[in-house]
Structures are given as structure tokens and as C-alpha cells.
Scaffold this active site. Structure first.
Site, PDB file in Angstrom:
ATOM      1  N   ASP A 243     -14.278 -11.740  23.839  1.00  0.00           N
ATOM      2  CA  ASP A 243     -13.738 -12.453  22.682  1.00  0.00           C
ATOM      3  C   ASP A 243     -12.258 -12.157  22.468  1.00  0.00           C
ATOM      4  O   ASP A 243     -11.544 -12.947  21.848  1.00  0.00           O
ATOM      5  CB  ASP A 243     -14.518 -12.088  21.414  1.00  0.00           C
TER       6      ASP A 243
ATOM      7  N   HIS B 155     -17.998  -3.273  22.372  1.00  0.00           N
ATOM      8  CA  HIS B 155     -19.152  -4.134  22.617  1.00  0.00           C
ATOM      9  C   HIS B 155     -20.415  -3.313  22.422  1.00  0.00           C
ATOM     10  O   HIS B 155     -20.413  -2.097  22.629  1.00  0.00           O
ATOM     11  CB  HIS B 155     -19.095  -4.710  24.046  1.00  0.00           C
TER      12      HIS B 155
END
Length: 454
Positions: free
Chosen positions: A391, A332
């Protein structure tokens, strides 16, 4: 299909124009270092350039020890409230939490029971489209890309709003609450219109005022409108976790930039949708699902760590799947040691997999979540840690809920509209100047040459 058979043709002349643009518009990557330009508004360590202030949410990924910043377990706060406590509180009380989350983001504090009930009534009140909107807008020229369909519907809503350009706070609040209520309908109806054009049956269910956003999404989407208690609650958790993530993510920054120009709410939200549509932003969970489908097709024993590790290594070596060298769902831009949304999600994903009889797949996801960071950190020089992000699990959840792939990114939008709305109003309240960063010219000056001399 376009009505003009030549509409989508790329002619040789267009190819030549593109080649000329490539030749004359390519900037030397070293120039970004030479002129100390933070490419992508991030420094060489990946840290974002400070471009504004916000009270909407806080992302914590580092702590200060002896005057130095070091990575820590990730935390996410909405208006100062830990998102873990927000999810846990709703579940403990046996209710859905997205509406409470939207209230918190928009108003800056948690509602009491009466305030939440009133807010839910407002959402129900605005959960209706203008007369013939479905027929005249959504069913005409449906798109296989539901994000495009959603953006078009949002822009068309301006034609039905007599106060579309009024950016006074009460009117923008009304428009934002209305869009939070309508996004599930616009997206689901857009998908059903495309499905109908592709040869499937068409059914348009009306939303039910007593249902939560998560329940209405499932009710609108499914032919028999049925869903289980746990399905709706897991989807509700998805909405909470995707509702907001700081002012610096691409679509929220877009919201601030566009709002600062003084434009209307519909144009602002269409711009945010255009940003979210990009595969580097909102489409990541689709890549995760497709990667796992490829993994399952090439790995015989899902419990064999060596076989799974070999596949993941092949991904990093650009020998598998899309040959991009990525393990999708890992890492991320801000979080390092952990993404709190992924950690929170994992428990509920496990429960849903048990209900759906898909525990083997869940175990495979867990194995990849453990092996992926090990392989990535061994391959690359890391300025921060790497871990599974939200995700990584959300696509698996949507798959277990039998939601169509075309709605994965629109589901993100159905949640994030709450955060966009909060940031739009924050920008309007505090706006003084249009957001306008600088770009340095690094091309050469040239003299104008008359036509006959070229």
C-alpha cells in the site's frame, strides 16, 4: 442527499441509546487474556489462529532455523508459483499478466497459449452488462463511495440472473468469471455517475474486447480513452499483486465464512466488498497518499533527511497528520523483513515516476521507506520486523496514473475478485460444515422484571 431532510439526523434520544449501549456492552480487555481468547483471531505475537486449509496461495515470512521460527525476506506464491516469476514472465514476453493470474488462481495451474486465449475470450464474452443496467441501477442514486456503489451493483446483478441461487460448480464458475470481467465497468461507471451528479460531464465508454483488464480500466475511465504502454503495464502489475493474499485476510476469510452458509455468489462477493471497504483493510493506500500530501506541505526540503525524520517522528508522537501515531504504509500483519509485493513494485514505480517527471516524489517515498522502519523499531517493542508494504507504493502509482482517489479501493477489488473467486470455489468443493467459531459469554445473568416493576 437523502430525500427526507431528517433521514440522517442523530436525535438526542439516539445519542442516549448509543451511550446506554456503550455502558452495557463494553468488555474488559483483560478478559481476553483471562479466558485465553485470541482477540482478532491472533495471538499476543500477532500470529493468526489456524482456521482452515488452502491451496490457493502461500505467504512466507518466516523460516525454521535450529527448530525455531525466525523472520525472513517475504515471499508470495499463487498456487505454488512465485508472484515475482509471474510478473517477470508476462513482462519478458511483452504481454499483460492479470488474466493469466486469474486463470492460475481459479484453475490451479498455469495455462498454455491456447487455454489463455480461450479464457480471455470468455472474459470478453461476459464483459457486457444487462440491457439498461447502467441507467436503471448505476445512474440512479449514485454514491460518492464507489465501494458502496459497486456492492449495490453486484447485488442487483442477481435480479438479472435466472440461476442466481444455483451453487453448482459450473454455475459458480460462470458467475465468478462474469464478475471478474464486470468489476472494472461497475466501478468506473459508478464513479462517472457520481462525477456527473457533482456537475461533471458524463461519458460512458464501452469496453473493448481486444484489450486486457488494465487497458480497459484506463480506456473506460479517461475521456479520450488514451493511455501509454507503460501506464497499462504498471496498472496490470498492480492487479497481479493485489489479486490474492491468502485465506486469512479479512475479506477472503469473509468469502469463506459466507460461502460456508450456502449462500449465492452475489451475496458472497458483496460481503467481501463490505469487508474490503474498511480503512484497516482496503483503504490503507488512501491514507498513505494523504499522509504524503501532509508531509509535502510541512517539509520544505524533501531531500533533507533530518527534516523528513522529524516529521516522521511527529507522526509517531501523534503530533502530525491525523495524530493516530502511525506511519501509514509501514508494517504488515504477516510480513516482517520485507513485503515481496512492495519490493517488486518499487522498480516499476521508479520507471513510471521517470515517465511522469515525478522522480523527486519517488525519491521522497524511498527516503520514508528507509527512515520509517528505523524510527518505528526505535520507538516500540517489536515482535517482528517492519518494512514498507504494498500500500505504501500503490497509492503513489494510482496518483501518477491520474486515477481519482475514489477508485483506489475499488481498484483493489477489481484485482482481488480473482482471489475471492478461487477461495469461494475452494470452500464449495471442500465444504462440510458452516464456519462458526465460539464466543464466551462474560456478562451477568439477570432476572426478568415485569413492566410495572421497572
Amino acid at each position: 442527499m437523502a430525500s427526507n431532510p431528517n433521514y440522517c439526523d442523530i436525535t438526542p434520544e439516539i445519542e442516549a441509546l448509543a451511550a446506554m449501549a456503550l455502558k452495557n456492552s463494553s468488555i474488559d480487555p483483560e478478559d481476553y487474556v483471562r479466558y485465553d481468547v485470541k482477540r482478532g483471531l491472533r495471538d499476543l505475537n500477532g500470529k493468526g489462529v489456524l482456521a482452515g486449509l488452502t491451496e490457493v496461495s502461500d505467504i512466507v515470512a518466516k523460516k525454521v532455523v535450529d527448530g525455531k521460527e525466525i523472520p525472513c525476506e517475504g515471499k508470495l506464491y499463487y498456487r505454488g508459483v512465485d508472484v515475482e516469476e509471474l510478473v517477470g514472465g508476462a513482462l519478458k514476453e511483452g504481454r499483460f499478466g492479470f488474466e493469466e493470474t486469474a486463470y492460475l488462481l481459479l484453475l490451479g495451474r498455469l495455462p498454455n497459449a491456447q487455454e489463455l486465449a480461450s479464457f480471455q475470450e470468455q472474459l470478453s464474452y461476459y464483459r457486457s452488462l444487462p440491457n439498461n443496467f447502467v441507467r436503471d441501477v448505476i445512474l440512479k442514486a449514485p454514491s460518492h463511495d464507489i465501494m458502496n456503489s459497486l456492492a449495490r451493483s453486484v447485488l442487483n446483478l442477481a435480479s438479472y440472473d435466472d440461476r442466481a441461487d444455483d451453487i453448482s460448480l459450473p454455475n459458480v464458475m460462470r458467475q465468478c468469471v462474469q464478475l471478474i470481467a464486470l468489476f472494472p465497468m461497475l466501478a468506473v461507471y459508478g464513479y462517472q455517475a457520481w462525477n456527473y451528479k457533482s456537475g461533471s460531464s458524463l461519458y460512458i465508454h464501452a469496453p473493448r474486447p481486444e484489450l486486457s483488464a488494465a487497458e480497459n480500466i484506463l480506456s473506460l475511465l479517461r475521456a479520450d480513452s488514451s493511455y501509454s504502454f507503460w501506464e497499462a503495464h504498471v496498472l496490470d502489475i498492480c492487479l497481479i499483486l493485489h489479486a490474492e493474499h491468502g485465506g486469512g485476510n479479512n475479506s477472503t476469510f469473509t468469502t469463506h465464512v459466507v460461502t460456508s452458509s450456502g449462500t449465492d455468489t452475489y451475496s458472497c462477493m458483496a460481503a467481501a466488498l463490505a469487508s474490503l471497504k474498511g480503512p484497516k483493510h482496503g483503504g490503507a493506500n488512501i491514507k498513505v497518499v494523504r499522509m504524503f500530501e501532509d508531509l509535502k506541505a510541512h517539509v520544505r526540503d524533501w531531500k533533507d533527511e533530518d527534516e523528513v525524520r522529524a516529521y516522521l517522528q511527529a507522526l509517531l508522537d501523534k503530533r502530525a497528520f491525523d495524530r493516530a501515531g502511525l506511519i501509514y504504509g509501514m508494517g504488515h500483519a504477516v510480513y516482517s523483513l520485507s513485503d515481496p509485493r512492495a519490493n517488486l513494485f518499487k522498480h516499476f514505480v521508479e520507471k513510471l515516476s521517470q515517465e511522469k517527471g515525478r522522480t523527486e516524489e519517488y525519491e521522497l517515498y524511498s527516503l520514508v521507506a528507509r527512515l520509517g522502519p528505523e524510527l518505528i523499531s526505535g520507538e516500540r517493542t517489536m515482535y517482528k520486523g517492519v518494512s514498507a508494504n504494498v500500500d505504501f507504493y500503490s497509492g503513489f502509482v494510482y496518483h501518477m496514473l491520474d486515477l481519482p482517489l475514489e477508485l483506489y479501493t475499488p481498484l483493489f477489488a477489481m484485482a482481488r475478485i480473482a482471489g475471492w473467486s478461487a477461495h469461494r470455489m475452494e470452500e464449495l468443493i471442500n465444504m462440510s460444515k458452516i464456519i462458526r467459531p465460539a464466543y464466551r459469554y462474560v456478562g451477568e445473568h439477570q432476572n426478568y422484571v415485569p413492566m410495572e416493576g421497572r
